[in-house]
Design a protein around this motif. Structure first.
Motif, PDB file in Angstrom:
ATOM      1  N   ALA B 869       0.837  -1.201   0.000  1.00  0.00           N
ATOM      2  CA  ALA B 869       0.000   0.000   0.000  1.00  0.00           C
ATOM      3  C   ALA B 869       0.871   1.250   0.000  1.00  0.00           C
ATOM      4  CB  ALA B 869      -0.928  -0.017   1.211  1.00  0.00           C
ATOM      5  N   LYS B 870       1.956   1.223   0.763  1.00  0.00           N
ATOM      6  CA  LYS B 870       2.863   2.380   0.774  1.00  0.00           C
ATOM      7  C   LYS B 870       3.453   2.600  -0.620  1.00  0.00           C
ATOM      8  CE  LYS B 870       5.052   1.973   5.326  1.00  0.00           C
ATOM      9  NZ  LYS B 870       6.279   1.460   5.851  1.00  0.00           N
ATOM     10  N   ASP B 871       3.887   1.487  -1.251  1.00  0.00           N
ATOM     11  CA  ASP B 871       4.447   1.596  -2.602  1.00  0.00           C
ATOM     12  C   ASP B 871       3.426   2.196  -3.566  1.00  0.00           C
ATOM     13  OD1 ASP B 871       6.688   0.465  -1.616  1.00  0.00           O
ATOM     14  OD2 ASP B 871       6.614  -1.380  -2.812  1.00  0.00           O
ATOM     15  N   LEU B 872       2.180   1.706  -3.469  1.00  0.00           N
ATOM     16  CA  LEU B 872       1.149   2.193  -4.395  1.00  0.00           C
ATOM     17  C   LEU B 872       0.890   3.677  -4.171  1.00  0.00           C
ATOM     18  CD1 LEU B 872      -1.423  -0.780  -4.443  1.00  0.00           C
ATOM     19  CD2 LEU B 872       0.321  -0.217  -6.138  1.00  0.00           C
ATOM     20  N   VAL B 873       0.914   4.105  -2.896  1.00  0.00           N
ATOM     21  CA  VAL B 873       0.704   5.526  -2.614  1.00  0.00           C
ATOM     22  C   VAL B 873       1.884   6.338  -3.166  1.00  0.00           C
ATOM     23  CG1 VAL B 873       0.583   7.242  -0.753  1.00  0.00           C
ATOM     24  CG2 VAL B 873      -0.795   5.149  -0.614  1.00  0.00           C
ATOM     25  N   ARG B 874       3.082   5.793  -3.031  1.00  0.00           N
ATOM     26  CA  ARG B 874       4.255   6.500  -3.568  1.00  0.00           C
ATOM     27  C   ARG B 874       4.152   6.639  -5.088  1.00  0.00           C
ATOM     28  NH1 ARG B 874       7.998   3.204  -1.830  1.00  0.00           N
ATOM     29  NH2 ARG B 874       8.201   2.063  -3.799  1.00  0.00           N
ATOM     30  N   MET B 875       3.750   5.547  -5.746  1.00  0.00           N
ATOM     31  CA  MET B 875       3.599   5.584  -7.205  1.00  0.00           C
ATOM     32  C   MET B 875       2.548   6.616  -7.612  1.00  0.00           C
ATOM     33  SD  MET B 875       3.669   1.463  -7.643  1.00  0.00           S
ATOM     34  CE  MET B 875       3.000   1.341  -9.302  1.00  0.00           C
TER      35      MET B 875
END
Lengths: 67, 1311
Positions: B869-875
């Motif tokens: 989820a953190k990665d997706l928010v960063r993307m």
């Protein structure tokens, strides 16, 4: 790095079908490994080969173009 | 008081929650639960079974389990107003409790040194221990209520003084503490103590010891209480004198029993004459015997003295206990409060207001002596009045007492087990007589739960409000009331749907008593991820994964023996196949699926192919009749007994059986139809004609969906549009009159602003937050570049969250928004609208899916899900940084329709468009209008088609908005939605004409094939379809003795796999007509499956009743037709007899398949697709059944798929309605995610033109032969293929530029 090698996978998904399939997997509660990152595009025809090369260049172990 | 809720919660062991429910209305559950005569129990419907639920005892049980003083004190906002309450009894303290909770400053003035009123000084301690009451009173005073003891109104303080002290309202709850007198001689002698005075003195410890005998006069509760108290303080012999008999005694039955058990004597039919005294001290009481005479005003028989029956009872103490009254005389004298002749305070029935402003009254002082719960209710109502009075509101509004009829009770199950009422343990008799220890000791936990579980849940929802607390979104509101709304309308569309058949009544199928026999609807739920087993395929009884599942077709359909549903439900074959196929996909192990059916009815578009695939995939299809389903002894399996076509009886065991239940008219449709004034047919479906398939019998009222006849989703959705089209045709003038136009604030120019991203992380209730660590994701989001604001939402999509998002964007001056929640496919438009509401361009929004891609699919690995989820928010945030506002161009609409095809579908469609006020062109290839309908005589319901068609042609040609082009063909098409330009060739393409139009409807029809089998074309007595009608009056047909119909000629065969849908009904209709004309004619129908779906099944039944003989054949054993010297000879294998039979008909009619023709050319011109069967393919069979994927293009009639005339007409109306949604707009907003070409970079190679599936780019001449590409934005679907093939980078796709995609690749791999 700890434990086994975790491959990094980038998936380009068409908004109309493959992205919808990812939604369906969610709604159906299919469980799959967490090492895939989905990038939504409006059509798999949008995928420029450069995108795939760029992903590998940056360390992706696999690229999925789905549409 | 909601007894249902606290009984239900007690049954669940939720005692604190039960206590909360009680305390909403009653501050004294322990006290009332001990002493209440519980009138509520007489209303309890469990009484109809054996005895009411012990509601009162359960209340006491709950109060005994929960320490009321341990409950949290609610936060109360204090108000300035002061309220005085006179009397600390149940009425006064209940009012105090309610008012204190509202924040008022309440002071209670009590004449006695203790609080509780009659509960404290009128009820003996062995019935209500004082500590129980005192605890509950402390729970009131801790809310801030002050009690001033020994302060009596009239004696110690006056009303004027109270007002002077600032009390704005006064509540008189003075009770009834004055004893009524016997009015006999010596009543004031020493040794006479009146009932309530005696009880008060005992309760306050003023009397602790008695000597000698005691006589109590009276028959009420006070008399019994006084007698039992007298016994406990030492009286030697206690007698009660009552002037009537036991039956008339008003005291509670169990109290009388207890008194008798304690050796108290009751002398019935005995009245006092005078108190006998010695030295002014009581020594006895002279009595007289009574007998019962005529009934008095109360309905009880009047006691009459028996002459000369006087006698004396010796006693030291006489306690007259014949009633109480309020001590109120001072009120009238000093404060002008109106009193009744009985001395009770006069107050309004509803508001409890007295004649004096700001003064209210209630409880025994207002009603006269009554039960404590009545005083509590009065106190509660008075508090409402006082609060309204202090706020200056209307006291009465909405409070009139209305008796609500309880009509919706659940039925009491017939097989309910009778269980006796729980009895409490009581104190042993030996201990009772001498002590004031509580006699009744309460229910045990086991007893209480068992008693609570006896509740029949009459109203289903017990309103315990547990759901209100559980719902974090505060979506549940129990206070909503039904509203009556009056609407002024010109049309009504009735779509009440259907109800599914309940198979409980079929004993032979074991549905009601075996958990593994389920309905198809229940099986759908089992397959669903949101269902009882989360989509895991297991059977209900033991949660075993089934290895074998059977489906039984036609349960509650095509059945006039066990139910009255003679029709075919039309959908069950298809859904059963679907369920079998999906079950096999779901099943982990191998799964055997078998459908037991009579006829397989897969008549819809591409249904037959689905059926074929299911067969090839291993689903078994057993043509048979099922006799019964029985449990297999010693297991949870089921045995199916069925009869095969050739008469054998077979048995097979299954793990589960699914009953494919039919559709029935919805509950209440008869009443609805009556109210609307529309007719229903004999099955209670809406009556419609074939030529107006969505029009109910009353003009202006339309019926669609399963209300009209059982039907599937594609047909229902199509009919819904048809009803809209038909309704709109009547209302053309009213269009646009009630439209509210949505406006947005002016868009903010962000070009000079620094990037400011707001990230909103959604919890989706627990859907996301239950797995993903949302606070951690939010914390992480704060560290990302350009992110200036982060917020967590419970439900980001809720209206309040949208409103708040709008505010935050303005407050924080955000210019990009990222929402991490669910799918952009479903929710992006909602958020984009909010963006526009806040003044931002909607393309400055980015969404990422941490639910479907994280919490739901990595539920077992919360850490990995959180990291992802953190990665997706960063993307998303990295992409958000570089997305840009896009223009949303709009194009104007030419309000003209073009309908290709002049058959019934084309004409109805054109007419429906025309009647909505738009110009429309019909382009027909032939020289006349009418199409295939010109060949048909009657609809299956018997209506005349030629009459209908001729009127329709007149209507079309006579309508000013319709222009008909005969002998015309489409030549060229260009343009896009709202702006098409079509060239038609006229009269053999000699002339050409250009038509500008906004939409197009393709209704080019289909035709029946000419077969090269069964001697068609070789023998003039082999007909197809209409040729029978044409030969109807010829001798070979008229004088025939035998006729044969052969079905599925050229349909459902490998080269043409689809079912032609209309042939079964047509052939059976003709067979019935032949039989009607000549009952002696032998008519044979050779068929593969009879597909008379819906009410057409009636026709099939009629044909059999008239003696039409149906012989089934297989594709492997097709009938053989021979010409035997001019005579026809048909050989067919009979599956029942298992041998060939030979027929010698006078003529044969072939039900030849229906196929389209010439659609390819049109498909190419309008860029619309064809199905496998070569019919036009809609964009979505269920959701958009008449729309093409190309905007502005629609389909109807046989060109879509073979269908009867009623369905063609409905579909034509539907296409017209869909078309009007475009034609009615002045201009259409075009999607901003489109491609563009930088013409400076373009070298005009045309690769983009070649690659575009939508024809959006075109090469235009810039100047002097220099060609460049130009994108027609309205036609662009934003796929971006042009950007990929462009060798120079001139073509680009907005919102998904190379940079915008690559930044996500980098962010995905850079974390």
């Amino acid at each position: 790095m700890s434990g086994e090698h975790e491959p990094k996978i980038v998936a380009f998904c068409c908004h109309w079908c493959a992205y919808a399939a990812a939604d369906l997997a969610g709604v159906s509660r299919f469980q799959y490994p967490a090492n895939i990152r989905v990038i939504r595009v409006m059509c798999s025809g949008r995928i420029n080969p450069n995108f795939i090369l760029k992903a590998f260049q940056l360390g992706a172990d696999g690229v999925l173009v789905s549409g | 008081m909601n007894a249902h809720a606290y009984v239900a919660l007690t049954g669940k062991g939720k005692y604190k929650e039960a206590m909360d429910v009680i305390l909403r209305n009653l501050p004294f559950p322990g006290a009332i639960g001990r002493i209440c005569p519980h009138p509520c129990e007489s209303a309890c419907r469990r009484g109809e079974v054996e005895a009411p639920v012990s509601i009162c005892a359960l209340k006491r049980f709950v109060a005994d389990q929960v320490d009321i003083e341990d409950l949290p004190i609610p936060e109360i906002e204090k108000l300035d107003e002061k309220v005085a309450i006179i009397g600390a009894g149940p009425a006064g303290l209940t009012a105090a409790h309610s008012l204190a909770l509202e924040g008022y400053q309440v002071t209670v003035f009590e004449a006695l040194p203790v609080a509780g009123g009659m509960l404290r000084v009128g009820i003996p301690d062995y019935r209500l221990p004082p500590e129980v009451l005192e605890k509950e009173i402390r729970a009131v005073t801790r809310l801030g209520v002050e009690i001033k003891f020994n302060t009596a109104l009239g004696r110690d303080i006056t009303m004027d003084e109270l007002r002077a002290q600032g009390f704005k309202a006064i509540y008189l709850a003075i009770g009834a503490h004055k004893s009524m007198r016997l009015n006999i001689d010596n009543e004031d002698a020493e040794g006479v103590v009146h009932g309530v005075d005696f009880l008060r003195q005992v309760n306050l410890g003023e009397i602790t010891k008695l000597e000698g005998n005691a006589v109590i006069v009276g028959g009420g509760d006070v008399a019994i209480d006084a007698a039992r108290c007298a016994l406990r303080v030492g009286a030697e012999k206690v007698s009660i004198l009552y002037r009537r008999s036991r039956e008339e005694m008003p005291a509670r039955e169990n109290e009388v029993e207890d008194a008798l058990a304690e050796d108290i004597e009751i002398q019935f039919l005995t009245a006092p004459k005078k108190v006998v005294t010695t030295a002014n001290k009581v020594s006895g009481i002279e009595c007289v015997k009574m007998e019962l005479g005529e009934p008095d005003a109360s309905g009880r028989r009047r006691p009459v003295e028996v002459p000369s029956s006087e006698f004396v009872v010796e006693t030291n103490l006489v306690i007259p206990a014949i009633g109480q009254a309020p001590d109120s005389s001072f009120l009238a004298e000093t404060a002008g409060v109106a009193l009744s002749p009985k001395g009770t305070i006069e107050a309004d029935d509803v508001t409890f207001a007295t004649n004096v402003d700001g003064v209210f009254a209630g409880g025994d002082g207002q009603t006269g002596p009554w039960i404590a719960i009545g005083a509590v209710a009065a106190g509660k109502e008075a508090a409402i009045s006082i609060s309204r009075y202090l706020k200056g509101e209307d006291l009465r509004a909405g409070r009139e007492h209305v008796e609500v009829p309880q009509e919706n009770f659940r039925a009491i199950p017939e097989d309910i087990e009778k269980r006796p009422r729980a009895e409490m343990a009581t104190l042993p008799m030996a201990e009772r007589k001498t002590s004031f220890v509580e006699v009744e000791q309460g229910l045990t936990e086991e007893q209480a739960k068992a008693e609570a579980e006896k509740c029949l849940n009459c109203m289903t929802c017990c309103e315990c409000y547990q759901c209100v607390e559980a719902c974090k979104a505060e979506a549940i509101d129990h206070s909503m009331q039904p509203e009556t709304v009056t609407l002024d309308v010109g049309s009504i569309i009735a779509a009440p749907g259907f109800k599914s058949f309940d198979p409980s009544r079929f004993d032979t199928y074991s549905y009601a008593n075996h958990p593994n026999v389920i309905t198809s609807m229940e099986f759908e739920r089992i397959l669903s991820a949101g269902g009882p087993f989360q989509g895991h395929l297991i059977r209900p009884s033991d949660h075993k994964e089934p290895g074998k599942i059977a489906w039984l077709q036609c349960v509650g359909s095509r059945d006039i023996n066990q139910c009255d549903n003679g029709y075919c439900s039309g959908v069950c074959c298809m859904y059963a196949i679907k369920e079998a196929v999906i079950a096999r996909e779901h099943s982990k192990g191998p799964l055997d699926t078998a459908l037991f059916f009579m006829d397989m009815r897969t008549y819809g578009k591409e249904f037959e192919q689905y059926y074929n695939r299911a067969k090839e995939g291993g689903v078994r299809f057993e043509r048979c009749r099922v006799h019964s389903i029985d449990p297999v002894v010693g297991s949870d399996d089921l045995e199916l007994r069925y009869a095969t076509e050739d008469g054998r009886v077979e048995k097979e065991n299954f793990d589960m059986v699914v009953l494919s239940i039919g559709l029935e008219p919805a509950t209440g449709v008869a009443e609805l139809a009556e109210r609307l004034g529309i007719e229903l047919d004999h099955y209670k479906f809406a009556k419609t004609s074939s030529f107006a398939p969505v029009s109910a019998s009353c003009p202006g009222i339309y019926a669609c969906g399963a209300f009209q006849e059982p039907k599937d989703i594609p047909c229902s959705v199509m009919e819904a549009s048809a009803a809209a089209g038909a309704a709109a045709s009547r209302l053309a003038e009213a269009r646009h009159t009630l439209v509210k136009e949505k406006t947005f604030p002016e868009e903010r120019d962000i070009s000079a602003e620094e990037t400011r991203i707001g990230v909103f992380v959604c919890k989706c209730g627990i859907n996301i937050a239950g797995v993903v660590d949302v606070p951690k994701v939010a914390e992480y989001a704060e560290t990302l570049p350009n992110v200036v604001y982060v917020q967590q939402n419970l439900f980001s999509c809720s209206q309040d969250a949208q409103d708040q998002l709008c505010e935050v964007i303005k407050e924080q001056n955000l210019n990009r928004v990222v929402v991490a929640s669910c799918s952009a496919r479903t929710h992006e438009p909602l958020f984009q609208e909010t963006m526009r509401n806040s003044g931002l361009n909607k393309y400055l929004f980015e969404m990422t899916n941490i639910r479907d891609q994280c919490s739901w699919v990595h539920a077992n690995d919360p850490d990995a899900a959180t990291e992802k989820a953190k990665d997706l928010v960063r993307m998303a945030a990295s992409r958000a940084s570089i997305i840009e506002p896009l223009p949303m161009p709009s194009v104007s609409v030419t309000p003209v329709g073009l309908v290709v095809g002049g058959g019934v579908a084309g004409m109805v469609c054109a007419l429906t468009i025309a009647r909505q006020g738009f110009k429309v062109h019909i382009v027909e290839e032939k020289d006349r209008l009418g199409g295939q309908a010109l060949k048909i005589k009657n609809s299956w319901k018997g209506e005349s088609v030629p009459e209908y068609v001729s009127k329709l042609v007149d209507d079309v040609t006579g309508h000013e908005n319709v222009e008909v082009h005969l002998n015309a063909k489409i030549k060229e098409v260009s343009g896009f939605v709202g702006n098409f330009e079509t060239t038609i060739g006229l009269n053999g393409a000699g002339d050409a004409k250009k038509i500008e139009h906004g939409i197009v409807v393709l209704a080019t029809g289909a035709h029946s094939i000419k077969p090269d089998e069964y001697l068609y074309g070789k023998n003039d007595r082999v007909f197809r379809w209409h040729e029978l009608d044409e030969a109807w009056e010829s001798d070979p047909v008229k004088n025939a003795t035998s006729a044969v119909f052969i079905q599925c000629v050229g349909s459902r065969e490998p080269e043409r796999p689809h079912c032609s849908k209309i042939c079964c009904t047509f052939s059976i209709q003709k067979a019935v007509e032949l039989k009607k004309r000549n009952p002696d004619l032998n008519v044979y129908i050779l068929y593969r499956d009879i597909r008379t779906y819906g009410e057409r099944e009636d026709l099939y039944r009629e044909a059999r009743n008239r003696g039409v003989i149906f012989v089934r054949y297989d594709l492997e054993n097709k009938p053989v037709v021979k010409d035997d010297g001019g005579a026809l000879d048909v050989t067919v294998m009979d599956p029942v007899l298992q041998r060939p039979i030979i027929l010698r008909p006078d003529f044969i009619t072939l039900a030849t398949g229906i196929e389209s023709h010439g659609l390819e050319e049109l498909a190419q011109l309008f860029k619309v697709p064809l199905s496998q069967d070569n019919f036009f393919l809609e964009v979505h069979m269920k959701l958009r059944p008449v729309d093409f994927a190309v905007d502005g293009a629609f389909v109807c009639g046989l060109a879509h798929f073979p269908k009867p005339i009623e369905e063609s007409i409905a579909q034509a109306q539907a296409a017209a309605a869909r078309a009007a949604t475009i034609l009615a707009q002045k201009d259409i907003e075009v999607e901003g995610v489109v491609s563009s070409v930088d013409q400076a970079l373009c070298r005009g190679c045309g690769k983009c033109v070649d690659v575009c599936p939508f024809g959006a780019p075109e090469l235009i001449e810039l100047k002097d032969g220099i060609m460049v590409s130009h994108v027609r934005e309205a036609m662009c679907k934003g796929c971006g293929a042009c950007a990929v093939v462009c060798p120079t980078g001139a073509a680009a796709i907005r919102h998904f530029t190379d940079m915008q995609v690559l930044t996500m690749v980098e962010a995905a791999l850079g974390g």
